[in-house]
Design an enzyme around this catalytic site. Structure first.
Site, mmCIF file in Angstrom:
data_model
loop_
_atom_site.group_PDB
_atom_site.id
_atom_site.type_symbol
_atom_site.label_atom_id
_atom_site.label_comp_id
_atom_site.label_asym_id
_atom_site.label_seq_id
_atom_site.Cartn_x
_atom_site.Cartn_y
_atom_site.Cartn_z
ATOM 1 N N LYS A 37 0.857 -1.192 0.000
ATOM 2 C CA LYS A 37 0.000 0.000 0.000
ATOM 3 C C LYS A 37 0.892 1.241 0.000
ATOM 4 C CE LYS A 37 -4.357 1.106 2.314
ATOM 5 N NZ LYS A 37 -5.100 0.919 3.572
HETATM 6 O O1 G3P Z 1 -9.003 2.112 4.543
HETATM 7 C C1 G3P Z 1 -8.896 3.421 4.990
HETATM 8 C C2 G3P Z 1 -9.617 3.567 6.271
HETATM 9 O O2 G3P Z 1 -9.029 2.769 7.255
HETATM 10 C C3 G3P Z 1 -9.805 4.940 6.744
HETATM 11 O O3 G3P Z 1 -10.972 4.927 7.421
HETATM 12 O O4 G3P Z 1 -12.659 5.766 8.977
HETATM 13 O O5 G3P Z 1 -10.236 6.394 9.272
HETATM 14 O O6 G3P Z 1 -11.563 7.348 7.409
HETATM 15 P P1 G3P Z 1 -11.383 6.185 8.315
#
Ligand code: G3P
Length: 216
Positions: free
Chosen positions: A87
């Protein structure tokens, strides 16, 4: 649409796997830190454990931000297991590194994508996956699902092979909308996946069937 779980928590990964619908796992530094994984050896071991638990792709994020270091780090991550996808953040050196990985047979997931232009660059560099963060787009008063639809349309018109991996999923409805708008993969917290199960009429209907079954 494939279902990935977006966590580094082993019991949540196991629960989604046991449900029989899990196609892979994504992680990021925030999710790894949340599980208390510290130091290179522990990080590598954790990725290895996850790869042994699931059959699909496991995204492991580089922490470097310059081309040479991203490549070195990505090579180490890719060597952990054939299912590891490196990634890489959507930055200039990240795009260069994605191109290098593509030419050297290492699959990548381009992360922190917030626009169609970024998604085009990721695809041009040969990323296996592109990760638009739809929840964070919604947070900033734009429409994350619209971006999924736009990228899916561009990739289809242009014949790009990069898969649209919708990330930053917050709700079960996000998952449904991603499926409706052409996402190839949705990476979700366990709660959002389990939320798909729920409907009050299912609960009421089942209670009635079980009640009536006593009369059979
Ligand atoms: O895959 C990306 C994710 O983990 C981010 O999620 O909820 O932190 O925006 P969030």
């Amino acid at each position: 649409m494939k279902f990935f779980i977006d966590t580094a928590n082993l019991s949540q990964i196991q629960e989604a796997h046991d449900l029989g619908i899990l196609d892979g796992v994504t992680t990021n530094p925030s999710l790894m830190a949340k599980e208390g994984i510290k130091g290179e050896a522990a990080i590598m071991k954790h990725y290895e454990t996850i790869c042994e638990m699931v059959e699909g792709d496991v995204s492991a994020e580089v922490l470097s931000t310059d081309f040479a270091s991203i490549v070195e780090e990505g090579k180490k991550l890719a060597a952990i297991h054939p299912n590891i996808v490196v990634k890489v953040p959507m930055i200039k050196d990240g795009v260069k590194a994605i191109k290098w990985f593509t030419e050297n047979g290492i699959r990548t997931n381009c992360t922190l994508v917030f626009s169609a232009g970024q998604a085009i660059l990721a695809a041009k560099a040969g990323a296996a996956y592109v990760s638009p963060f739809i929840g964070r787009i919604d947070d900033s008063n734009w429409d994350g699902i619209e971006l999924i639809a736009q990228i899916a349309q561009i990739y289809s018109i242009q014949g790009f092979k990069t898969e649209v991996l919708a990330a930053s999923i917050r709700t079960p409805l996000h998952i449904v909308k991603c499926a409706e708008n052409g996402a190839d993969v949705c990476t979700c917290p366990l709660d959002s996946i389990l939320g798909l199960l729920k409907h009050p009429l299912t609960d009421i209907g089942l209670a009635k069937f079980l009640e009536d079954a006593k009369k059979m």
